[in-house]
Design a protein around this motif. Structure first.
Motif, mmCIF file in Angstrom:
data_model
loop_
_atom_site.group_PDB
_atom_site.id
_atom_site.type_symbol
_atom_site.label_atom_id
_atom_site.label_comp_id
_atom_site.label_asym_id
_atom_site.label_seq_id
_atom_site.Cartn_x
_atom_site.Cartn_y
_atom_site.Cartn_z
ATOM 1 N N ARG A 216 -0.947 28.890 -16.588
ATOM 2 C CA ARG A 216 -1.915 29.028 -15.488
ATOM 3 C C ARG A 216 -2.638 27.716 -15.271
ATOM 4 N N LEU A 217 -2.708 27.311 -13.993
ATOM 5 C CA LEU A 217 -3.463 26.126 -13.602
ATOM 6 C C LEU A 217 -4.830 26.571 -13.112
ATOM 7 N N GLU A 218 -5.898 26.051 -13.740
ATOM 8 C CA GLU A 218 -7.257 26.441 -13.389
ATOM 9 C C GLU A 218 -8.081 25.217 -13.031
ATOM 10 N N GLY A 219 -9.202 25.460 -12.328
ATOM 11 C CA GLY A 219 -10.105 24.375 -11.954
ATOM 12 C C GLY A 219 -9.754 23.783 -10.605
ATOM 13 N N GLY A 220 -10.408 22.653 -10.271
ATOM 14 C CA GLY A 220 -10.195 22.019 -8.988
ATOM 15 C C GLY A 220 -10.840 22.812 -7.863
ATOM 16 N N SER A 221 -10.454 22.524 -6.645
ATOM 17 C CA SER A 221 -11.066 23.174 -5.485
ATOM 18 C C SER A 221 -10.343 24.456 -5.084
ATOM 19 N N LEU A 222 -9.167 24.705 -5.638
ATOM 20 C CA LEU A 222 -8.410 25.899 -5.304
ATOM 21 C C LEU A 222 -8.548 26.930 -6.423
ATOM 22 N N GLY A 223 -8.136 28.136 -6.149
ATOM 23 C CA GLY A 223 -8.195 29.175 -7.159
ATOM 24 C C GLY A 223 -7.103 28.994 -8.200
ATOM 25 N N PRO A 224 -7.171 29.768 -9.285
ATOM 26 C CA PRO A 224 -6.151 29.662 -10.329
ATOM 27 C C PRO A 224 -4.787 30.075 -9.799
ATOM 28 N N SER A 225 -3.744 29.479 -10.342
ATOM 29 C CA SER A 225 -2.379 29.815 -9.927
ATOM 30 C C SER A 225 -1.457 29.736 -11.131
ATOM 31 N N ASP A 226 -0.462 30.620 -11.148
ATOM 32 C CA ASP A 226 0.505 30.647 -12.233
ATOM 33 C C ASP A 226 1.728 29.809 -11.886
ATOM 34 N N PHE A 227 2.350 29.264 -12.894
ATOM 35 C CA PHE A 227 3.612 28.554 -12.718
ATOM 36 C C PHE A 227 4.402 28.674 -14.013
ATOM 37 N N PHE A 228 5.705 28.359 -13.933
ATOM 38 C CA PHE A 228 6.577 28.488 -15.095
ATOM 39 C C PHE A 228 6.974 27.122 -15.631
ATOM 40 N N VAL A 229 7.143 27.078 -16.935
ATOM 41 C CA VAL A 229 7.626 25.883 -17.620
ATOM 42 C C VAL A 229 8.873 26.289 -18.405
ATOM 43 N N LEU A 230 9.881 25.432 -18.400
ATOM 44 C CA LEU A 230 11.133 25.705 -19.094
ATOM 45 C C LEU A 230 11.102 25.123 -20.499
ATOM 46 N N HIS A 231 11.401 25.949 -21.484
ATOM 47 C CA HIS A 231 11.638 25.479 -22.848
ATOM 48 C C HIS A 231 13.142 25.300 -23.002
ATOM 49 N N LEU A 232 13.569 24.117 -23.377
ATOM 50 C CA LEU A 232 14.997 23.798 -23.433
ATOM 51 C C LEU A 232 15.305 23.088 -24.742
ATOM 52 N N ALA A 233 16.329 23.559 -25.436
ATOM 53 C CA ALA A 233 16.710 22.935 -26.707
ATOM 54 C C ALA A 233 18.221 22.732 -26.749
ATOM 55 N N VAL A 234 18.630 21.541 -27.161
ATOM 56 C CA VAL A 234 20.046 21.227 -27.388
ATOM 57 C C VAL A 234 20.194 20.967 -28.882
ATOM 58 N N VAL A 235 20.897 21.858 -29.572
ATOM 59 C CA VAL A 235 20.970 21.774 -31.033
ATOM 60 C C VAL A 235 22.425 21.869 -31.493
ATOM 61 N N ARG A 236 22.677 21.378 -32.668
ATOM 62 C CA ARG A 236 24.015 21.473 -33.244
ATOM 63 C C ARG A 236 24.367 22.943 -33.480
ATOM 64 N N ALA A 237 25.638 23.232 -33.357
ATOM 65 C CA ALA A 237 26.098 24.613 -33.495
ATOM 66 C C ALA A 237 25.824 25.175 -34.885
ATOM 67 N N ASP A 238 25.690 24.291 -35.888
ATOM 68 C CA ASP A 238 25.414 24.756 -37.239
ATOM 69 C C ASP A 238 23.932 24.633 -37.618
ATOM 70 N N ASP A 239 23.055 24.475 -36.625
ATOM 71 C CA ASP A 239 21.623 24.353 -36.893
ATOM 72 C C ASP A 239 21.123 25.625 -37.569
ATOM 73 N N PRO A 240 20.397 25.503 -38.693
ATOM 74 C CA PRO A 240 19.931 26.693 -39.423
ATOM 75 C C PRO A 240 18.927 27.539 -38.649
ATOM 76 N N ASN A 241 18.334 26.994 -37.577
ATOM 77 C CA ASN A 241 17.376 27.767 -36.785
ATOM 78 C C ASN A 241 18.049 28.768 -35.857
ATOM 79 N N ILE A 242 19.359 28.669 -35.703
ATOM 80 C CA ILE A 242 20.068 29.585 -34.813
ATOM 81 C C ILE A 242 20.242 30.929 -35.497
ATOM 82 N N LEU A 243 19.874 31.979 -34.768
ATOM 83 C CA LEU A 243 20.068 33.339 -35.256
ATOM 84 C C LEU A 243 21.394 33.834 -34.686
#
Length: 252
Positions: A216-243
């Motif tokens: 959410r973007l707040e403040g300024g002269s306009l009212g609050p507004s929502d927007f989306f942010v992309l989380h992007l990860a490029v990892v090795r196929a054998d990365d231990p964080n992969i479920l």
């Protein structure tokens, strides 16, 4: 004497660029062919001329061009108060001036200072896991409406892998930046180009995961507004964080 620059600036500032009687703007905007037009006058309450309107022979000549003896009017009302000086007495003009300057002050004080602009993150909107991306269309559709990206990748990249992973991240950003201007055929081409890069990454031993976060973007002269942010990860196929069972990766 003449009106000093300082006195003139204070008079116009306190009057808010408005006539003290009709409150019309006294500087008109420029047009395509001409510059701005000034239609306001700095008017004397007591004239300095012996036969002038509201002349006061007992008044110190040094105060004729002082701030206390001036008010700002449009040219129509300047002529009116000078022609009808029996009606528009010095006391009445001082009252008009005081009321107008108070009105200007109240108008400006009504405008609350805008709050600083800030981005608000909501805990439950932050993705804990990212889903595996299997096609260019899937990633393009996920990223197209996002206002920003959090990018992550495996740390131990060699020189060739830096080019492959870095090129993919850069190309995806370039496609998303121009997505709103793309024709339908161009969007199809974008999805295919992204899909080709995903295949190249897979053949090099990398997988791509992504998810959206609502902020959410707040403040300024306009009212609050929502927007989306992309989380992007490029990892090795054998990365231990992969479920592997869920084809998800935990946020790194």
């Amino acid at each position: 004497m003449t009106i000093s620059d300082k006195t003139r600036k204070i008079l116009w500032g306190r009057s808010g660029n408005r006539c003290a009687i009709c409150r019309q703007k006294l500087v008109l905007d420029e047009t395509e062919l001409d510059a701005e037009s000034v239609v306001g006058d700095e008017c004397h309450i007591h004239s300095g001329a012996a036969r002038g309107p509201r002349h006061d022979s007992t008044m110190d000549v040094e105060t004729i061009d002082s701030l206390a003896n001036l008010l700002l009017l449009c040219r129509v009302h300047h002529k009116m108060v000078d022609d009808q000086f029996e009606t528009y007495t010095a006391d009445l003009l001082r009252s008009i001036k005081a009321n107008h300057e108070q009105w200007v002050e109240e108008k400006f004080s009504e405008r609350a200072d805008p709050q600083p602009v800030r981005i608000k993150r909501v805990q439950h909107e932050i993705p804990k896991k990212l889903l595996r991306i299997n096609s260019g269309a899937q990633l393009f559709n996920l990223a197209i409406d996002c206002g920003g990206t959090y990018q992550d990748h495996s740390d131990d990249l060699n020189d060739d892998e830096v080019e492959i992973v870095g090129g993919f991240l850069q190309n995806l950003r370039d496609w998303v930046d121009i997505a709103s201007d793309l024709e339908p055929i161009d969007k199809v081409r974008a999805k295919k180009a992204i899909n080709d890069e995903l295949e190249s990454l897979r053949s090099s031993g990398f997988l791509v995961f992504a998810a959206n976060e609502r902020q959410r973007l707040e403040g300024g002269s306009l009212g609050p507004s929502d927007f989306f942010v992309l989380h992007l990860a490029v990892v090795r196929a054998d990365d231990p964080n992969i479920l592997n069972s869920e084809q998800e990766v935990t946020e790194r």
